[in-house]
Motif scaffolding. Structure first.
Motif, PDB file in Angstrom:
ATOM      1  N   ARG A   4       0.813  -1.223   0.000  1.00 52.99           N
ATOM      2  CA  ARG A   4       0.000   0.000   0.000  1.00 52.99           C
ATOM      3  C   ARG A   4       0.848   1.277   0.000  1.00 52.99           C
ATOM      4  NH1 ARG A   4      -5.028   1.494   0.000  1.00 52.99           N
ATOM      5  NH2 ARG A   4      -5.771   3.242   1.230  1.00 52.99           N
ATOM      6  N   ASP A   5       2.004   1.251   0.656  1.00 50.06           N
ATOM      7  CA  ASP A   5       2.825   2.460   0.690  1.00 50.06           C
ATOM      8  C   ASP A   5       3.493   2.752  -0.655  1.00 50.06           C
ATOM      9  OD1 ASP A   5       4.446   0.214   0.988  1.00 50.06           O
ATOM     10  OD2 ASP A   5       5.955   1.285   2.165  1.00 50.06           O
ATOM     11  N   GLU A   6       3.447   1.818  -1.610  1.00 54.38           N
ATOM     12  CA  GLU A   6       3.997   2.047  -2.944  1.00 54.38           C
ATOM     13  C   GLU A   6       2.925   2.469  -3.953  1.00 54.38           C
ATOM     14  OE1 GLU A   6       6.230  -1.307  -4.262  1.00 54.38           O
ATOM     15  OE2 GLU A   6       7.467  -1.339  -2.458  1.00 54.38           O
ATOM     16  N   ILE A   7       1.679   2.552  -3.519  1.00 51.21           N
ATOM     17  CA  ILE A   7       0.576   2.924  -4.400  1.00 51.21           C
ATOM     18  C   ILE A   7       0.365   4.436  -4.329  1.00 51.21           C
ATOM     19  CG2 ILE A   7      -1.895   2.622  -4.853  1.00 51.21           C
ATOM     20  CD1 ILE A   7      -1.701  -0.126  -3.591  1.00 51.21           C
ATOM     21  N   ALA A   8       0.137   5.056  -5.474  1.00 50.57           N
ATOM     22  CA  ALA A   8      -0.132   6.496  -5.519  1.00 50.57           C
ATOM     23  C   ALA A   8      -1.440   6.806  -4.803  1.00 50.57           C
ATOM     24  CB  ALA A   8      -0.205   6.967  -6.973  1.00 50.57           C
ATOM     25  N   VAL A   9      -1.533   7.996  -4.267  1.00 48.84           N
ATOM     26  CA  VAL A   9      -2.721   8.406  -3.512  1.00 48.84           C
ATOM     27  C   VAL A   9      -3.976   8.308  -4.376  1.00 48.84           C
ATOM     28  CG1 VAL A   9      -3.817  10.335  -2.303  1.00 48.84           C
ATOM     29  CG2 VAL A   9      -1.387   9.900  -1.997  1.00 48.84           C
ATOM     30  N   ARG A  10      -3.854   8.668  -5.637  1.00 48.59           N
ATOM     31  CA  ARG A  10      -5.024   8.616  -6.529  1.00 48.59           C
ATOM     32  C   ARG A  10      -5.523   7.179  -6.698  1.00 48.59           C
ATOM     33  NH1 ARG A  10      -4.680  13.110 -11.079  1.00 48.59           N
ATOM     34  NH2 ARG A  10      -6.906  12.836 -10.856  1.00 48.59           N
ATOM     35  N   ARG A  11      -4.615   6.200  -6.656  1.00 47.43           N
ATOM     36  CA  ARG A  11      -5.029   4.790  -6.786  1.00 47.43           C
ATOM     37  C   ARG A  11      -5.591   4.266  -5.466  1.00 47.43           C
ATOM     38  NH1 ARG A  11      -6.512   5.292 -11.022  1.00 47.43           N
ATOM     39  NH2 ARG A  11      -5.515   6.961 -11.360  1.00 47.43           N
ATOM     40  N   LYS A  12      -5.166   4.831  -4.335  1.00 49.59           N
ATOM     41  CA  LYS A  12      -5.695   4.396  -3.032  1.00 49.59           C
ATOM     42  C   LYS A  12      -7.172   4.742  -2.906  1.00 49.59           C
ATOM     43  CE  LYS A  12      -1.337   4.695  -0.573  1.00 49.59           C
ATOM     44  NZ  LYS A  12      -0.559   5.394   0.449  1.00 49.59           N
ATOM     45  N   VAL A  13      -7.582   5.821  -3.546  1.00 51.39           N
ATOM     46  CA  VAL A  13      -8.993   6.230  -3.508  1.00 51.39           C
ATOM     47  C   VAL A  13      -9.861   5.153  -4.160  1.00 51.39           C
ATOM     48  CG1 VAL A  13     -10.623   7.962  -4.359  1.00 51.39           C
ATOM     49  CG2 VAL A  13      -8.419   8.663  -3.436  1.00 51.39           C
ATOM     50  N   ASP A  14      -9.299   4.439  -5.148  1.00 51.40           N
ATOM     51  CA  ASP A  14     -10.054   3.392  -5.825  1.00 51.40           C
ATOM     52  C   ASP A  14     -10.458   2.258  -4.885  1.00 51.40           C
ATOM     53  OD1 ASP A  14      -9.813   4.824  -8.144  1.00 51.40           O
ATOM     54  OD2 ASP A  14      -8.135   3.628  -8.922  1.00 51.40           O
ATOM     55  N   ASP A  15      -9.740   2.096  -3.778  1.00 50.45           N
ATOM     56  CA  ASP A  15     -10.087   1.038  -2.814  1.00 50.45           C
ATOM     57  C   ASP A  15     -11.462   1.266  -2.204  1.00 50.45           C
ATOM     58  OD1 ASP A  15      -7.690  -0.137  -3.291  1.00 50.45           O
ATOM     59  OD2 ASP A  15      -6.727   0.568  -1.452  1.00 50.45           O
ATOM     60  N   TYR A  16     -11.896   2.509  -2.175  1.00 52.05           N
ATOM     61  CA  TYR A  16     -13.183   2.820  -1.552  1.00 52.05           C
ATOM     62  C   TYR A  16     -14.339   2.782  -2.541  1.00 52.05           C
ATOM     63  CZ  TYR A  16     -10.050   4.209   2.133  1.00 52.05           C
ATOM     64  OH  TYR A  16      -9.060   4.207   3.084  1.00 52.05           O
ATOM     65  N   LYS A  17     -14.029   2.547  -3.803  1.00 51.12           N
ATOM     66  CA  LYS A  17     -15.074   2.443  -4.811  1.00 51.12           C
ATOM     67  C   LYS A  17     -15.370   0.964  -5.036  1.00 51.12           C
ATOM     68  CE  LYS A  17     -13.496   6.533  -7.265  1.00 51.12           C
ATOM     69  NZ  LYS A  17     -12.886   7.012  -8.498  1.00 51.12           N
ATOM     70  N   THR A  18     -16.623   0.651  -5.210  1.00 47.10           N
ATOM     71  CA  THR A  18     -16.983  -0.736  -5.488  1.00 47.10           C
ATOM     72  C   THR A  18     -17.023  -0.950  -6.987  1.00 47.10           C
ATOM     73  OG1 THR A  18     -19.320  -0.212  -5.454  1.00 47.10           O
ATOM     74  CG2 THR A  18     -18.340  -0.956  -3.377  1.00 47.10           C
ATOM     75  N   LEU A  19     -16.875  -2.186  -7.385  1.00 43.95           N
ATOM     76  CA  LEU A  19     -16.898  -2.505  -8.803  1.00 43.95           C
ATOM     77  C   LEU A  19     -18.277  -2.201  -9.389  1.00 43.95           C
ATOM     78  CD1 LEU A  19     -15.366  -3.631 -11.190  1.00 43.95           C
ATOM     79  CD2 LEU A  19     -16.096  -5.911 -10.511  1.00 43.95           C
ATOM     80  N   PHE A  20     -19.284  -2.628  -8.688  1.00 42.38           N
ATOM     81  CA  PHE A  20     -20.656  -2.319  -9.077  1.00 42.38           C
ATOM     82  C   PHE A  20     -21.203  -1.401  -7.996  1.00 42.38           C
ATOM     83  CE2 PHE A  20     -19.799  -6.657 -10.483  1.00 42.38           C
ATOM     84  CZ  PHE A  20     -19.923  -6.477 -11.845  1.00 42.38           C
ATOM     85  N   ALA A  21     -21.786  -0.316  -8.396  1.00 47.41           N
ATOM     86  CA  ALA A  21     -22.307   0.629  -7.413  1.00 47.41           C
ATOM     87  C   ALA A  21     -23.830   0.560  -7.404  1.00 47.41           C
ATOM     88  CB  ALA A  21     -21.828   2.038  -7.735  1.00 47.41           C
ATOM     89  N   PRO A  22     -24.375  -0.492  -6.805  1.00 45.18           N
ATOM     90  CA  PRO A  22     -25.836  -0.578  -6.765  1.00 45.18           C
ATOM     91  C   PRO A  22     -26.401   0.463  -5.805  1.00 45.18           C
ATOM     92  CG  PRO A  22     -24.903  -2.357  -5.487  1.00 45.18           C
ATOM     93  CD  PRO A  22     -23.752  -1.632  -6.136  1.00 45.18           C
ATOM     94  N   GLU A  23     -27.561   0.947  -6.139  1.00 45.09           N
ATOM     95  CA  GLU A  23     -28.234   1.905  -5.279  1.00 45.09           C
ATOM     96  C   GLU A  23     -29.370   1.197  -4.573  1.00 45.09           C
ATOM     97  OE1 GLU A  23     -29.416   5.279  -7.534  1.00 45.09           O
ATOM     98  OE2 GLU A  23     -27.414   5.591  -8.341  1.00 45.09           O
TER      99      GLU A  23
END
Length: 156
Positions: free
Chosen positions: A109-128
Motif C-alpha cells: 500500500r505504501d507504494e501505491i499512488a494516492v489517486r489509486r488508493k482512492v479506488d479502494d473505496y469504490k466498489t466494482l458495481f455501485a448498486p443503489e
C-alpha cells in the motif's frame, strides 16, 4: 586571359564532378582499427533475461561490444550493461530476485499512488439501495436480479 581562367574553372568543375567516380575505382582503405560490433537485444521477459547469458559468453570470448540496443527487456539488460554492470553482477541480481514479489498483482500500500488508493473505496458495481414498503429495496436493473437468497440475506 579570360580564356585561360575559363579553362581553369572548367577543368576544376570537371575534376569536382568526376572525383566520386575516380574514388570508386580506388581500392578500399585498409582498416587500422578493429571493427566495431553492435549488439541488438530482443524483448520478451524471460528471453530478455537470457541476454545476460549471451553477454556473459561474449565477455568470456573477449568480444568487444561497441554499441548496445534493445527492445523491452532487452533494452533493460542492454542499458544495464552499457551503464557498466558486468554480466556476472546481472546474473547474481536475476538469480537473487524474489520473483513472487516481483510479479505480485497487488503492490504494498505504501507504494501505491494516492489517486489509486482512492479506488479502494469504490466498489466494482455501485448498486443503489433504497427503502420501499418499509424495507430495503434492491435495484431493479436487469443486470442485478432479485433472488430469494439475496432478499433473505438483506432481511436479516
Amino acid at each position: 586571359m579570360r580564356v585561360n581562367s575559363f579553362a581553369a574553372a572548367s577543368a576544376f568543375a570537371m575534376l569536382v564532378m568526376y572525383l566520386p567516380v575516380m574514388a570508386a575505382d580506388a581500392p578500399p582503405p585498409i582498416l587500422t582499427t578493429s571493427p566495431r560490433i553492435g549488439l541488438a537485444l530482443s524483448g520478451g521477459g524471460a528471453r530478455g533475461i537470457a541476454h545476460v547469458g549471451v553477454l556473459k559468453v561474449l565477455e568470456e570470448m573477449r568480444v568487444p561490444i561497441s554499441c548496445v540496443t534493445g527492445t523491452s527487456m532487452g533494452a533493460i539488460v542492454g542499458a544495464t550493461f552499457a551503464a557498466g554492470r558486468t554480466p556476472e553482477e546481472m546474473e547474481k541480481l536475476v538469480l537473487g530476485a524474489d520473483w513472487d514479489e516481483v510479479f505480485r498483482d497487488k503492490p504494498p500500500r505504501d507504494e501505491i499512488a494516492v489517486r489509486r488508493k482512492v479506488d479502494d473505496y469504490k466498489t466494482l458495481f455501485a448498486p443503489e439501495f433504497g427503502v420501499m414498503d418499509g424495507g430495503l429495496a434492491l435495484p431493479t436493473s436487469r443486470r442485478v436480479r432479485r433472488s430469494s437468497s439475496t432478499t433473505a440475506a438483506w432481511r436479516r
